[in-house]
Design a protein around this motif. Structure first.
Motif, mmCIF file in Angstrom:
data_model
loop_
_atom_site.group_PDB
_atom_site.id
_atom_site.type_symbol
_atom_site.label_atom_id
_atom_site.label_comp_id
_atom_site.label_asym_id
_atom_site.label_seq_id
_atom_site.Cartn_x
_atom_site.Cartn_y
_atom_site.Cartn_z
ATOM 1 N N TYR A 37 133.316 49.701 40.575
ATOM 2 C CA TYR A 37 133.678 50.798 39.696
ATOM 3 C C TYR A 37 134.752 50.290 38.735
ATOM 4 C CZ TYR A 37 131.361 54.186 42.800
ATOM 5 O OH TYR A 37 130.445 54.895 43.535
ATOM 6 N N ARG A 38 134.959 51.034 37.669
ATOM 7 C CA ARG A 38 136.042 50.685 36.765
ATOM 8 C C ARG A 38 136.721 51.947 36.249
ATOM 9 N NH1 ARG A 38 132.471 48.211 31.730
ATOM 10 N NH2 ARG A 38 131.768 50.214 30.846
ATOM 11 N N LEU A 47 131.066 54.295 37.954
ATOM 12 C CA LEU A 47 130.290 53.248 38.611
ATOM 13 C C LEU A 47 129.785 52.253 37.572
ATOM 14 C CD1 LEU A 47 128.834 52.139 41.172
ATOM 15 C CD2 LEU A 47 126.898 53.590 40.509
ATOM 16 N N VAL A 48 129.967 50.981 37.858
ATOM 17 C CA VAL A 48 129.438 49.929 36.994
ATOM 18 C C VAL A 48 128.135 49.382 37.568
ATOM 19 C CG1 VAL A 48 129.875 47.666 35.975
ATOM 20 C CG2 VAL A 48 131.761 49.310 36.238
ATOM 21 N N ALA A 49 128.167 49.052 38.850
ATOM 22 C CA ALA A 49 126.983 48.488 39.497
ATOM 23 C C ALA A 49 127.119 48.656 40.998
ATOM 24 C CB ALA A 49 126.832 47.009 39.152
ATOM 25 N N ALA A 50 125.981 48.742 41.666
ATOM 26 C CA ALA A 50 125.984 48.886 43.119
ATOM 27 C C ALA A 50 124.802 48.152 43.699
ATOM 28 C CB ALA A 50 125.963 50.356 43.522
ATOM 29 N N ILE A 51 124.944 47.781 44.972
ATOM 30 C CA ILE A 51 123.860 47.106 45.682
ATOM 31 C C ILE A 51 123.811 47.656 47.101
ATOM 32 C CG2 ILE A 51 125.384 45.170 46.324
ATOM 33 C CD1 ILE A 51 122.868 43.355 46.030
ATOM 34 N N THR A 52 122.608 47.956 47.553
ATOM 35 C CA THR A 52 122.454 48.508 48.888
ATOM 36 C C THR A 52 122.274 47.390 49.912
ATOM 37 O OG1 THR A 52 120.052 48.656 48.851
ATOM 38 C CG2 THR A 52 121.286 50.489 47.863
ATOM 39 N N SER A 53 122.278 47.777 51.171
ATOM 40 C CA SER A 53 122.069 46.797 52.229
ATOM 41 C C SER A 53 120.682 46.174 52.130
ATOM 42 C CB SER A 53 122.264 47.442 53.598
ATOM 43 O OG SER A 53 121.396 48.559 53.749
ATOM 44 N N THR A 90 137.110 46.743 29.026
ATOM 45 C CA THR A 90 138.479 46.667 29.522
ATOM 46 C C THR A 90 138.778 47.814 30.471
ATOM 47 O OG1 THR A 90 139.290 45.514 27.549
ATOM 48 C CG2 THR A 90 140.906 46.747 28.834
ATOM 49 N N ALA A 91 139.241 47.463 31.668
ATOM 50 C CA ALA A 91 139.516 48.466 32.694
ATOM 51 C C ALA A 91 140.039 47.764 33.941
ATOM 52 C CB ALA A 91 138.256 49.254 33.046
ATOM 53 N N VAL A 92 140.478 48.562 34.890
ATOM 54 C CA VAL A 92 140.723 48.047 36.237
ATOM 55 C C VAL A 92 139.419 48.200 37.001
ATOM 56 C CG1 VAL A 92 142.046 48.270 38.368
ATOM 57 C CG2 VAL A 92 143.158 48.682 36.160
ATOM 58 N N TYR A 93 138.985 47.131 37.599
ATOM 59 C CA TYR A 93 137.728 47.122 38.337
ATOM 60 C C TYR A 93 138.020 47.180 39.835
ATOM 61 C CZ TYR A 93 135.030 46.169 34.148
ATOM 62 O OH TYR A 93 134.421 46.274 32.915
ATOM 63 N N TYR A 94 137.330 48.108 40.481
ATOM 64 C CA TYR A 94 137.532 48.347 41.906
ATOM 65 C C TYR A 94 136.246 48.063 42.683
ATOM 66 C CZ TYR A 94 141.645 51.002 40.424
ATOM 67 O OH TYR A 94 142.838 51.392 39.865
ATOM 68 N N TRP A 105 138.009 51.296 49.492
ATOM 69 C CA TRP A 105 138.310 50.780 48.159
ATOM 70 C C TRP A 105 139.256 49.598 48.215
ATOM 71 C CZ3 TRP A 105 135.953 52.823 43.893
ATOM 72 C CH2 TRP A 105 135.330 54.062 44.042
ATOM 73 N N GLY A 106 139.054 48.691 47.288
ATOM 74 C CA GLY A 106 140.024 47.638 47.091
ATOM 75 C C GLY A 106 141.134 48.121 46.180
ATOM 76 N N GLN A 107 142.096 47.262 45.919
ATOM 77 C CA GLN A 107 143.246 47.646 45.108
ATOM 78 C C GLN A 107 142.986 47.470 43.621
ATOM 79 O OE1 GLN A 107 146.559 45.415 46.866
ATOM 80 N NE2 GLN A 107 147.131 47.258 47.994
ATOM 81 N N GLY A 108 141.925 46.810 43.274
ATOM 82 C CA GLY A 108 141.550 46.679 41.874
ATOM 83 C C GLY A 108 142.015 45.378 41.243
ATOM 84 N N THR A 109 141.299 44.994 40.208
ATOM 85 C CA THR A 109 141.654 43.810 39.435
ATOM 86 C C THR A 109 141.491 44.144 37.957
ATOM 87 O OG1 THR A 109 141.253 41.426 39.153
ATOM 88 C CG2 THR A 109 139.321 42.798 39.556
ATOM 89 N N GLN A 110 142.486 43.763 37.172
ATOM 90 C CA GLN A 110 142.477 44.100 35.756
ATOM 91 C C GLN A 110 141.571 43.163 34.973
ATOM 92 O OE1 GLN A 110 144.250 46.630 33.932
ATOM 93 N NE2 GLN A 110 142.892 45.918 32.286
ATOM 94 N N VAL A 111 140.748 43.756 34.143
ATOM 95 C CA VAL A 111 139.912 42.999 33.211
ATOM 96 C C VAL A 111 140.256 43.466 31.802
ATOM 97 C CG1 VAL A 111 137.569 42.596 32.388
ATOM 98 C CG2 VAL A 111 138.041 42.625 34.852
ATOM 99 N N THR A 112 140.612 42.525 30.952
ATOM 100 C CA THR A 112 140.946 42.842 29.570
ATOM 101 C C THR A 112 140.102 41.988 28.649
ATOM 102 O OG1 THR A 112 143.224 43.376 30.199
ATOM 103 C CG2 THR A 112 142.784 42.996 27.859
ATOM 104 N N VAL A 113 139.394 42.652 27.744
ATOM 105 C CA VAL A 113 138.542 41.953 26.789
ATOM 106 C C VAL A 113 139.146 42.123 25.409
ATOM 107 C CG1 VAL A 113 136.214 41.671 25.886
ATOM 108 C CG2 VAL A 113 136.556 42.478 28.235
#
Length: 115
Positions: A37-38, A47-53, A90-94, A105-113
């Motif tokens: 997510y972002r 939601l950006v992308a997801a994958i199932t089992s 550009t967003a924080v991606y989780y 949830w994770g704590q997130g990682t910053q992506v800047t374009v």
């Protein structure tokens, strides 16, 4: 319970690529769905992308053809490969994991374009 740690964010120029990683604290084999997510400033998390089992993937329309989500069960890691990046990415991606009624949830990682 599962802890998620994202990595791979950073600053990239428009048109560039990044690969985000989400490392899980335990096996992801049985996790129903994992996703990225972002959240951009002033906007809702999306939601950006997801994958199932079972390996089924889905993507936000605006990233289709530019992003690929994948998982490596042996490494307990989910990846998000992002190409042809745009300033609007550009967003924080989780990283997210859904197991039954539980969501982690994770704590997130910053992506800047930059343009």
């Amino acid at each position: 319970q599962v802890q998620l740690v994202e990595s791979g964010g950073g600053l990239v120029q428009a048109g560039g690529s990044l690969r985000l990683s989400c490392a899980a604290s335990r096996s992801i084999f049985s996790i129903n769905r994992m996703g990225w997510y972002r959240q951009a400033p002033g906007k809702q998390r999306e939601l950006v992308a997801a994958i199932t089992s079972g390996g089924v993937t889905n993507y936000k329309d605006s990233v289709k053809g530019r992003c690929t989500i994948s998982r490596d069960v042996a490494k307990r890691t989910v990846y998000l490969q992002m190409n042809s990046m745009k300033p609007e990415d550009t967003a924080v991606y989780y990283c997210n994991a859904e197991q039954g009624i539980n969501a982690y949830w994770g704590q997130g990682t910053q992506v800047t374009v930059s343009s």
